[in-house]
Design an enzyme around this catalytic site. Structure first.
Site, PDB file in Angstrom:
ATOM      1  N   LYS A  75     116.974 -43.119  37.473  1.00  0.00           N
ATOM      2  CA  LYS A  75     117.241 -44.518  37.836  1.00  0.00           C
ATOM      3  C   LYS A  75     117.641 -45.281  36.581  1.00  0.00           C
ATOM      4  CE  LYS A  75     115.073 -48.387  40.371  1.00  0.00           C
ATOM      5  NZ  LYS A  75     113.873 -48.856  41.069  1.00  0.00           N
ATOM      6  N   SER A 150     114.550 -50.480  45.828  1.00  0.00           N
ATOM      7  CA  SER A 150     115.649 -50.640  44.907  1.00  0.00           C
ATOM      8  C   SER A 150     116.189 -49.342  44.320  1.00  0.00           C
ATOM      9  CB  SER A 150     115.206 -51.538  43.752  1.00  0.00           C
ATOM     10  OG  SER A 150     114.176 -50.906  42.996  1.00  0.00           O
ATOM     11  N   SER A 174     109.862 -49.440  46.169  1.00  0.00           N
ATOM     12  CA  SER A 174     111.208 -48.993  45.801  1.00  0.00           C
ATOM     13  C   SER A 174     111.417 -47.498  45.662  1.00  0.00           C
ATOM     14  CB  SER A 174     111.651 -49.656  44.505  1.00  0.00           C
ATOM     15  OG  SER A 174     112.119 -50.941  44.787  1.00  0.00           O
TER      16      SER A 174
HETATM   17  N1  GLN Z   1     111.805 -54.802  47.513  1.00  0.00           N
HETATM   18  C1  GLN Z   1     110.755 -55.194  46.632  1.00  0.00           C
HETATM   19  C2  GLN Z   1     111.260 -56.265  45.683  1.00  0.00           C
HETATM   20  O1  GLN Z   1     112.385 -56.631  45.789  1.00  0.00           O
HETATM   21  C3  GLN Z   1     110.232 -54.013  45.867  1.00  0.00           C
HETATM   22  C4  GLN Z   1     111.101 -53.601  44.764  1.00  0.00           C
HETATM   23  C5  GLN Z   1     110.551 -52.507  43.933  1.00  0.00           C
HETATM   24  O2  GLN Z   1     109.632 -51.807  44.322  1.00  0.00           O
HETATM   25  N2  GLN Z   1     111.094 -52.390  42.737  1.00  0.00           N
HETATM   26  O3  GLN Z   1     110.543 -56.745  44.862  1.00  0.00           O
END
Ligand code: GLN
Length: 485
Positions: A75, A150, A174
């Site tokens: 990532k 994400s 995410s």
């Molecule tokens: N969708 C959640 C956010 O936007 C989690 C994102 C994540 O786990 N990095 O914060």
């Protein structure tokens, strides 16, 4: 691509070289990237160089680790020395880190072959990967749909066969949510199990790095390779790391009766009926494997989302203050005025969602509102944690759906941030409590889109989580299906 174990067998028997395996991955990337857009950056030369080193070791008769020669995606919020690390943001578009993250350092030492940096929502803020400043990643099962987020790039890359395994980060879901939407295994370890040195910080009391894989065994191997204490991360736990992979057995029976708790509050309103039916079937399957099923209640679970959307933006607003155009990354030039250089840098460098979070977080931390929002959210966070503690007095593992729906169409939720936030309803409480959890495939909906089952463990019970997930997986064939692309 084959499993880690199979590729390792081929390598040690000299049936194939690491360079050949890497080339196969690079060819696959070339073939499907025009459809998937999983990678922001393909590191072909770097990968072949790493593969050659593995081949030299094998030729010299040296022993190689299970991950040696295995193509892996990283990532793009994990710093890689000399290789761009953008976090999906314009503000870091030209950032080339002078140092290596702890996890990629460990993987390189194990001989893993990094094939590229994967796409993500800007600064890991999002649930669909549509917040990336650079490209929209497609779900390999339906190219019009999102891969989740994400870490959508990592999930799509593994599901699409572009690499064997990948790393993601999970602040509120995410890793698990995109794993669920892409039909693969994704795991968020206990807070502190994996060093975050070199992970670009989003919300530091929640962030955790973890594996994506097509099988539970591959996830176990990758987790074992990245876990462990690191003095460079102050939250890193001093614990010994078990050999997760070799403890996996396809049978629950020999152990004392395993108790699995179904979280009552995650069913019913808001849950897609097909997801509900499929997850219920998976729970029955776990029962037929010998587990005792109980319904448990986590009444504070429903406060997870509002609590998270105060704590995460608060921490993000502090973490992102460093992007001021001075030290690194993008700078809006203004030779006459320092303040407009700062504001211009942020206005042009950050996308809408990141700005929204910085504004919310700055507000909730400001003098007049700190107690009303931030302190209160911290108190509710403790209540959510206590819900889990009480549940784990009764059961060994908790189960629920990973995501309330299967993959949605790109563009469907971008205009309505709240509906996007809701997709993490079932993953967020786990981060607030610092617990380990994983998502694994448990079926498909009428449109052929994958459905994920979430297993949640008590602190540092990754071993048990992986064991249970493995038993379930081995009794089903979901993991053997792959998208046609
Ligand atoms: N969708 C959640 C956010 O936007 C989690 C994102 C994540 O786990 N990095 O914060």
């Amino acid at each position: 691509m084959s499993s880690i174990r199979e590729l390792h067998r081929q390598l040690t028997r000299k049936e194939r070289s690491a360079v050949e395996i890497t080339q196969e991955a690079l060819e696959r990337i070339q073939a499907v990237e025009p459809k998937l857009h999983s990678f922001l950056y393909v590191t072909a030369d770097h990968a072949l160089e790493q593969a050659r080193r593995v081949d030299a070791k094998i030729a010299a008769g040296e022993e190689i680790s299970p991950l040696a020669g295995i193509p892996i995606g990283i990532k793009d919020n994990l710093c890689t020395r000399g290789i761009p690390t953008t976090c999906g943001s314009r503000i870091l578009e030209n950032f080339v880190p002078p140092y290596e993250s702890a996890v990629t350092e460990k993987l390189a030492a194990a001989g893993a072959v990094m094939v590229g940096k994967t796409n993500l929502d800007e600064f890991a803020m999002g649930s669909s990967t549509e917040n990336s400043a650079f490209q929209v990643t497609a779900n390999p099962w339906d190219l019009e749909r999102v891969p989740g987020g994400s870490s959508g790039g990592s999930a799509a890359a593994v599901a699409g066969g572009e690499c064997v395994v990948a790393l993601g980060s999970d602040t509120g879901g995410s890793i698990r949510q995109p794993a669920s939407l892409c039909g693969i295994v994704g795991m968020k370890p206990t807070y502190g199990l994996v060093s975050r040195y070199g992970l670009v910080a989003y919300a530091s009391s929640l962030d955790q790095i973890g594996p994506f894989a097509r099988t539970v065994e591959d996830a176990a191997i990758l987790l074992g390779a990245i876990a462990g204490h690191d003095s460079r991360d102050a939250t890193s736990l001093k614990v010994s790391i078990p050999d997760y992979a070799s403890a996996l057995k396809p049978d629950l029976k020999p152990r004392r009766k395993l108790k699995i708790g179904v979280i009552q509050e995650t069913f019913g309103q808001g849950l897609d009926p097909t997801v509900e039916a499929t997850v219920t079937k998976a729970v029955e399957q776990l029962q037929s494997l010998g587990a005792e099923i109980q319904v448990v209640s986590c009444p504070q679970f429903r406060y997870g989302l509002p609590t998270y959307y105060i704590i995460a933006p608060s921490e993000a607003s502090a973490n992102l203050a460093r992007y001021d155009g001075v030290k690194y990354g993008f700078r809006a030039e203004d030779p006459d005025n320092l303040l407009s250089m700062y504001t211009g840098t942020r206005a042009q460098g950050f996308g809408a969602e990141v700005k929204r979070r910085i504004m919310i977080g700055t507000y909730t931390l400001s003098a007049g509102y700190y107690d009303a929002y931030y302190v209160k959210a911290q108190k509710v966070r403790t209540l959510i944690k206590q819900d889990f503690e009480q549940a784990f007095e009764k059961v060994d593992i908790l189960v629920c759906p990973t995501s309330p729906t299967t993959a949605f169409k790109a563009g469907d939720k971008t205009a309505d941030p709240l509906s996007m936030y809701l997709t993490d309803l079932m993953t967020i409480p786990v981060n607030l409590a610092g617990l380990p959890a994983l998502s694994l495939p448990c079926g498909f909906d009428e449109q052929g889109l994958p459905i994920g089952l979430q297993l949640i463990g008590n602190v540092l019970r990754e071993d048990l989580l992986l064991e249970v997930a493995y038993c379930y997986e081995q009794s089903t064939s979901w993991h053997q299906q792959s998208p046609l692309l």
